[in-house]
Design an enzyme around this catalytic site. Structure first.
Site, PDB file in Angstrom:
ATOM      1  N   GLU A 169       0.684  -1.463   0.375  1.00  9.09           N
ATOM      2  CA  GLU A 169       0.002  -0.244   0.176  1.00  9.09           C
ATOM      3  C   GLU A 169       0.782   1.216   0.280  1.00  9.09           C
ATOM      4  OE1 GLU A 169      -3.211   0.156   3.104  1.00  9.09           O
ATOM      5  OE2 GLU A 169      -4.051  -2.059   1.428  1.00  9.09           O
ATOM      6  N   GLU A 366      -5.400  -9.264  -0.004  1.00  9.28           N
ATOM      7  CA  GLU A 366      -6.282  -8.608   1.207  1.00  9.28           C
ATOM      8  C   GLU A 366      -7.380  -8.757   0.802  1.00  9.28           C
ATOM      9  OE1 GLU A 366      -4.443  -5.455   3.901  1.00  9.28           O
ATOM     10  OE2 GLU A 366      -2.817  -5.757   3.448  1.00  9.28           O
TER      11      GLU A 366
HETATM   12  C1  BGP Z   1      -5.181  -2.482   5.058  1.00  7.57           C
HETATM   13  C2  BGP Z   1      -3.566  -3.159   5.723  1.00  7.57           C
HETATM   14  C3  BGP Z   1      -2.964  -4.175   6.780  1.00  7.57           C
HETATM   15  C4  BGP Z   1      -4.575  -4.650   6.882  1.00  7.57           C
HETATM   16  C5  BGP Z   1      -5.387  -3.434   6.569  1.00  7.57           C
HETATM   17  C6  BGP Z   1      -6.792  -3.020   7.787  1.00  7.57           C
HETATM   18  O1  BGP Z   1      -4.482  -0.775   4.269  1.00  7.57           O
HETATM   19  O2  BGP Z   1      -2.567  -3.566   4.521  1.00  7.57           O
HETATM   20  O3  BGP Z   1      -2.168  -4.128   7.259  1.00  7.57           O
HETATM   21  O4  BGP Z   1      -3.571  -3.408   8.063  1.00  7.57           O
HETATM   22  O5  BGP Z   1      -5.618  -2.693   6.149  1.00  7.57           O
HETATM   23  O6  BGP Z   1      -6.899  -2.059   8.193  1.00  7.57           O
HETATM   24  P1  BGP Z   1      -6.438  -1.928   9.589  1.00  7.57           P
HETATM   25  O7  BGP Z   1      -5.402  -2.478  10.343  1.00  7.57           O
HETATM   26  O8  BGP Z   1      -7.468  -0.308   9.543  1.00  7.57           O
HETATM   27  O9  BGP Z   1      -8.457  -2.288  10.111  1.00  7.57           O
END
Ligand code: BGP
Length: 469
Positions: A169, A366
């Protein structure tokens, strides 16, 4: 002669059903075995929730966690390597032996269990020492240090790892520069520094794509890009243009550079309009031209609908595109954290990526559903997550039938982990970890209902999914 289509009708037999995590969110052991402190460690210490010192202690539960992965039937596991576990100061002369050994154990256990490792080289956890030495990614030295770190990983693990992800990201890191630990003596300078760091991250990746192809000709490498479906609330050309700008500047930018080898014109215009000048060198151009990704990793969670509003200026978009507010669609399921469950949005997103880069292989790196959850009699009946998974996998198959070349699906997250902003309150896991923000308890693992649902998906190559629920 009759025309015969060669489009797939279903998930291919070698489809990689996986799951996803990142180092600082699961490992813990933040100061153990020689690991250096990272920007993520420091950031989490300031959070009102728990920090990364224990996380969910994957570091000490490795064998147990991989047994759970094997029982689930995973074909792939997407995780990240902590740069500071390999090089505690980011650019030490020699790698830290204990850190190297940890990932050797992890990778070997995966291979023994026939689980394909998908390795993220850098996921939000820059070694803090690089910030102290030269303000991290704002400095060209970071390109060399990242390159050397990646080279070390290729040499150490390249005989067993076929899929590499360069940076997780990047557009988020560029828009929220504190995530990279960037310091600006004058806040007005932050945008300039952040865009320079964005440029260096692009350059570092281009160099590393090329290096990977040279050192590991059989391996594949690509970025892990944040891409949400972006829709305009109103359907005037003005709204649609704004929505496209958001999609370009937040989602497509990282894909465009990785696959086309140059800064896209919409981004060049943004730099010019904001009087941002980048330090570039002549040689960079060749690096961009010769270093291209093989596939795209997509972090896709939900759809966002944007409405024009002069007053609105959401934090993450600050400085990039202001004047829009996010609007909730109450006809569909929404999580507490403003994530919508919009499976058709995933199919649409995949079509858009495929239109722009025809037939590019895509790994969903993801995709997941957050909930506040409690263990009741040793069980978590996470029906909303099952619904989310069922419907997104259904639409994923539709995208494959449309001709999109998706090769792997890695929902976030394999087990509960600390969320970037909400600690343990916001759980995404297929496996429950018994701890909360204040008490680490025994950190016991309990497969949730979604674990058993996903096990069946993997066992049947998603034959159990034949309708939206
Ligand atoms: C993405 C990231 C992850 C993860 C996910 C969920 O942006 O790559 O590392 O954290 O989002 O986000 P959050 O943890 O803020 O709920």
């Amino acid at each position: 002669m009759k025309y015969q289509t060669n489009l797939l009708k279903d998930f291919p037999n070698n489809f990689l059903w996986g799951a996803s995590t990142s180092a600082f969110q699961v490992e813990g052991a933040a100061k153990e075995d020689g690991k250096g402190i990272t920007v993520a460690d420091l950031r989490s210490q300031k959070s009102k929730y728990l920090d990364t010192s224990i996380s969910v202690d994957h570091y000490h539960h490795l064998v147990e966690d991989i047994k759970l992965m094997a029982d689930l039937g995973l074909k792939s596991y997407r995780f990240s390597i902590s740069w500071a576990r390999i090089f505690p100061h980011g650019n030490d002369d020699k790698p830290n032996k204990k850190g190297v050994a940890f990932y050797n154990r992890l990778i070997n256990l995966l291979i023994e269990n026939k689980i394909e490792p998908i390795v993220t080289i850098f996921h939000f956890d820059l070694p803090q020492a690089l910030v102290e030495q030269y303000n991290g990614w704002t400095n060209r030295k970071c390109v060399d240090d990242y390159y050397n770190y990646a080279k070390t990983l290729f040499e150490l693990y390249g005989d067993r790892v076929n899929y590499w992800l360069t940076i997780n990201e990047q557009s988020l890191l560029a828009n929220v520069p504190t995530m990279n630990g960037i310091k600006a003596s004058n806040p007005e300078n932050l945008r300039q520094l952040s865009e320079q760091s964005n440029y260096y991250m692009f350059l570092a990746q281009a160099k590393v794509y090329r290096l990977c192809h040279q050192l590991l000709p059989k391996a594949k490498i690509g970025p892990a890009v944040s891409y949400m479906t972006t829709l305009p609330y109103d359907h005037t050309s003005l709204d649609i243009l704004k929505s496209k700008q958001l999609e370009d500047m937040i989602g497509f930018i990282d894909m465009d550079v990785a696959l086309r080898g140059e800064l896209p014109s919409y981004y060049q215009r943004y730099l010019r309009d904001n009087q941002i000048t980048l330090n570039v060198e002549l040689q960079d151009q060749e690096d961009f031209i010769k270093g291209r990704a093989d596939f795209l990793g997509l972090n896709w969670y939900s759809t966002s609908i944007f409405k024009l509003n002069d007053q609105a200026n959401p934090k993450m978009l600050k400085g990039i595109i202001s004047g829009v507010e996010k609007v909730r669609d109450n006809r569909i399921m929404n999580s507490e954290w403003d994530f919508s469950c919009d499976p058709q949005g995933l199919r649409y997103a995949l079509q858009r990526v495929n239109d722009r880069f025809p037939n590019i292989p895509i790994i969903i790196t993801e995709c997941g559903w957050p909930e506040k959850e409690e263990l009741i009699n040793g069980e978590v009946n996470d029906v909303n997550r099952i619904k989310y998974l069922n419907n997104h996998i259904y639409q994923l198959r539709e995208a494959i039938k449309d001709g999109v070349n998706v090769i792997s699906f890695n929902p976030w997250s394999f087990l509960d982990l600390i969320s970037v902003n909400d600690g343990m309150d916001k759980r995404y896991g297929l496996v429950y970890v018994d701890r909360d923000n204040y008490d680490k308890k025994e950190l016991k693992r309990y497969p949730k209902s979604s674990y058993y649902f996903y096990q069946k998906v993997i066992n049947t190559n998603a034959n159990n999914i034949n309708k939206m629920i």
